[in-house]
Design an enzyme around this catalytic site. Structure first.
Site, PDB file in Angstrom:
ATOM      1  N   ASP A  77      22.191  16.455 -28.015  1.00 15.62           N
ATOM      2  CA  ASP A  77      23.483  16.805 -27.421  1.00 15.62           C
ATOM      3  C   ASP A  77      23.957  18.196 -27.816  1.00 15.62           C
ATOM      4  O   ASP A  77      24.680  18.839 -27.060  1.00 15.62           O
ATOM      5  CB  ASP A  77      24.569  15.812 -27.855  1.00 15.62           C
ATOM      6  CG  ASP A  77      24.422  14.453 -27.189  1.00 15.62           C
ATOM      7  OD1 ASP A  77      23.457  14.259 -26.433  1.00 15.62           O
ATOM      8  OD2 ASP A  77      25.281  13.585 -27.454  1.00 15.62           O
ATOM      9  N   ASP A 155      27.323  21.237 -23.425  1.00 12.69           N
ATOM     10  CA  ASP A 155      26.544  20.557 -24.453  1.00 12.69           C
ATOM     11  C   ASP A 155      25.074  20.753 -24.115  1.00 12.69           C
ATOM     12  O   ASP A 155      24.704  20.849 -22.928  1.00 12.69           O
ATOM     13  CB  ASP A 155      26.841  19.044 -24.449  1.00 12.69           C
ATOM     14  CG  ASP A 155      28.230  18.702 -24.981  1.00 12.69           C
ATOM     15  OD1 ASP A 155      28.996  19.623 -25.337  1.00 12.69           O
ATOM     16  OD2 ASP A 155      28.541  17.493 -25.037  1.00 12.69           O
ATOM     17  N   HIS A 208      26.460  15.031 -19.397  1.00  8.23           N
ATOM     18  CA  HIS A 208      25.044  15.133 -19.771  1.00  8.23           C
ATOM     19  C   HIS A 208      24.142  14.721 -18.599  1.00  8.23           C
ATOM     20  O   HIS A 208      24.447  13.790 -17.857  1.00  8.23           O
ATOM     21  CB  HIS A 208      24.714  14.307 -21.015  1.00  8.23           C
ATOM     22  CG  HIS A 208      25.506  14.746 -22.206  1.00  8.23           C
ATOM     23  ND1 HIS A 208      25.525  14.074 -23.391  1.00  8.23           N
ATOM     24  CD2 HIS A 208      26.323  15.832 -22.385  1.00  8.23           C
ATOM     25  CE1 HIS A 208      26.312  14.691 -24.260  1.00  8.23           C
ATOM     26  NE2 HIS A 208      26.815  15.763 -23.671  1.00  8.23           N
ATOM     27  N   ASP A 210      20.853  13.829 -18.884  1.00 10.96           N
ATOM     28  CA  ASP A 210      19.614  13.127 -19.209  1.00 10.96           C
ATOM     29  C   ASP A 210      19.645  11.612 -18.999  1.00 10.96           C
ATOM     30  O   ASP A 210      18.733  10.904 -19.451  1.00 10.96           O
ATOM     31  CB  ASP A 210      19.114  13.500 -20.621  1.00 10.96           C
ATOM     32  CG  ASP A 210      20.152  13.345 -21.711  1.00 10.96           C
ATOM     33  OD1 ASP A 210      21.304  13.001 -21.394  1.00 10.96           O
ATOM     34  OD2 ASP A 210      19.810  13.578 -22.892  1.00 10.96           O
ATOM     35  N   CYS A 310      18.257  11.421 -26.243  1.00 13.35           N
ATOM     36  CA  CYS A 310      19.384  11.967 -27.009  1.00 13.35           C
ATOM     37  C   CYS A 310      19.123  11.928 -28.514  1.00 13.35           C
ATOM     38  O   CYS A 310      19.541  12.826 -29.250  1.00 13.35           O
ATOM     39  CB  CYS A 310      20.640  11.145 -26.754  1.00 13.35           C
ATOM     40  SG  CYS A 310      21.175  11.131 -25.066  1.00 13.35           S
TER      41      CYS A 310
HETATM   42  O1  DAV Z   1      25.976   7.561 -19.168  1.00 10.48           O
HETATM   43  O2  DAV Z   1      25.013   9.125 -18.134  1.00 10.48           O
HETATM   44  C1  DAV Z   1      24.723   9.959 -20.935  1.00 10.48           C
HETATM   45  C2  DAV Z   1      24.945  10.622 -22.225  1.00 10.48           C
HETATM   46  C3  DAV Z   1      23.644  10.951 -22.786  1.00 10.48           C
HETATM   47  N1  DAV Z   1      23.700  12.066 -23.716  1.00 10.48           N
HETATM   48  C4  DAV Z   1      25.640   8.702 -19.079  1.00 10.48           C
HETATM   49  C5  DAV Z   1      25.968   9.642 -20.210  1.00 10.48           C
END
Ligand code: DAV
Length: 325
Positions: A77, A155, A208, A210, A310
């Site tokens: 992150d 991030d 995010h 990913d 992550c």
């Molecule tokens: O639920 O898509 C993902 C956070 C991963 N770093 C989501 C947030």
């Protein structure tokens, strides 16, 4: 769930940060993390751990204070590794302001060995950065995000890398200025080497990239089935793999993420994927897509805001920089 994080910016972490986090939850997650580490070490990966820091203390900056820090469960992150560069990102949450400090002794070691170490401009994170009237977009509405454009913030996990191409998702932790800062930095430091692509997803709580858009191997793009409504034309000829519905039981509270942590896998190489034990739909799909699946339990860890992608940050990989497009 994500909505309440924005509203409770100052107080949400009081009971979910530092040593006030319930010990039983930490223990269950730690056991899963230990299993991941032993899988990685068994595959010949060198695993390094962050330093211990106390996250329970209040933070105070010139324009704000926060009751405590978030923690350090998800190195992906906060730190972006691009080639030989280690970039500390300007994180959007106040409770994450000093998150990279737990990795500073490691970063200094890499720096001494020749890594480039850089930090984006420290954001001020004044109240004006966050839209007080923010309400998540409803169905059919244009996506909108918490952040204003006062200064660059993003991030590291808003970025996903694919050789010379970096995809960056506009989100409630990444604004336009953040994307532009990264583009200009990479252009200046490595002229003609990297391409930064701005992405917008159909996700009212985008944060995010990913668990949304993830090129996992040459010719294989993993996508969330609803959030990704448009595949850039550069992916013509790629297999677009829609992640199946997650199986994580409702008893896992997932304080900082959606249920789609089944998407947040870790690729060991182009054909081996570490996926969550129990996510039977996803595991079956990965196998049908020709991947070798290594299973690891991780639902308790997911409560800390991420999954395998992550929870890890690859510093060195074998192979060479390539263009996949
Ligand atoms: O639920 O898509 C993902 C956070 C991963 N770093 C989501 C947030």
């Amino acid at each position: 769930m994500l909505g309440c994080m924005y509203e409770g910016y100052f107080d949400f972490y009081k009971t979910r940060g530092g040593d006030e986090w319930p010990a039983a939850e930490i223990k269950r997650a730690q056991k899963e993390l230990d299993e991941l580490i032993s899988i990685l070490e068994g595959e010949g990966v060198t695993v390094r751990r962050p330093d211990f820091r106390d996250y329970s203390k209040p933070l105070r900056a010139p324009h704000w204070q926060a009751s405590n820090e978030l923690g350090v469960a998800n190195p992906r992150d906060s730190i972006l590794v691009v080639g030989n560069d280690i970039i500390e990102t300007p994180m959007a949450w106040r409770s994450r302001y000093f998150e990279t400090f737990a990795f500073r002794s490691l970063i200094k070691e890499y720096y001494e060995q020749g890594a480039n170490w850089i930090s984006a401009p420290k954001p001020e994170l004044t109240d004006g950065l966050y839209r007080p009237d923010f309400a998540a977009a409803g169905p059919g509405e244009e996506p909108r995000f918490v952040l204003n454009e006062l200064e660059p913030v993003f991030d590291a996990a808003d970025v996903i890398k694919c050789g010379r191409d970096l995809f960056v998702g506009l989100s409630s932790t990444c604004n336009e200025m953040g994307i532009e800062w990264l583009r200009r930095y990479l252009d200046a430091a490595h002229p003609g080497t990297y391409r930064v692509h701005r992405m917008v997803f159909n996700d009212p709580h985008a944060m995010h990239i990913d668990a949304t858009f993830y090129p996992i191997a040459p010719g294989k793009l993993l996508v969330h089935p609803d959030r990704v409504t448009h595949i850039p034309s550069m992916f013509k000829g790629w297999d677009v793999l829609k992640v199946p519905e997650p199986c994580i039981p409702d008893s896992f509270p997932l304080y900082f993420s959606s249920r789609w942590m089944n998407t947040n896998v870790l690729m060991l190489d182009e054909s081996r994927v570490i996926a969550t034990a129990g996510e039977v739909n996803t595991i079956r799909a990965f196998k049908s897509w020709g991947l070798e699946v290594i299973e690891c339990p991780f639902w308790n860890f997911n409560n800390f805001g991420g999954s395998f992608h992550c929870a890890t940050l690859d510093i060195r990989r074998s192979g060479t920089l390539q263009s996949y497009f």
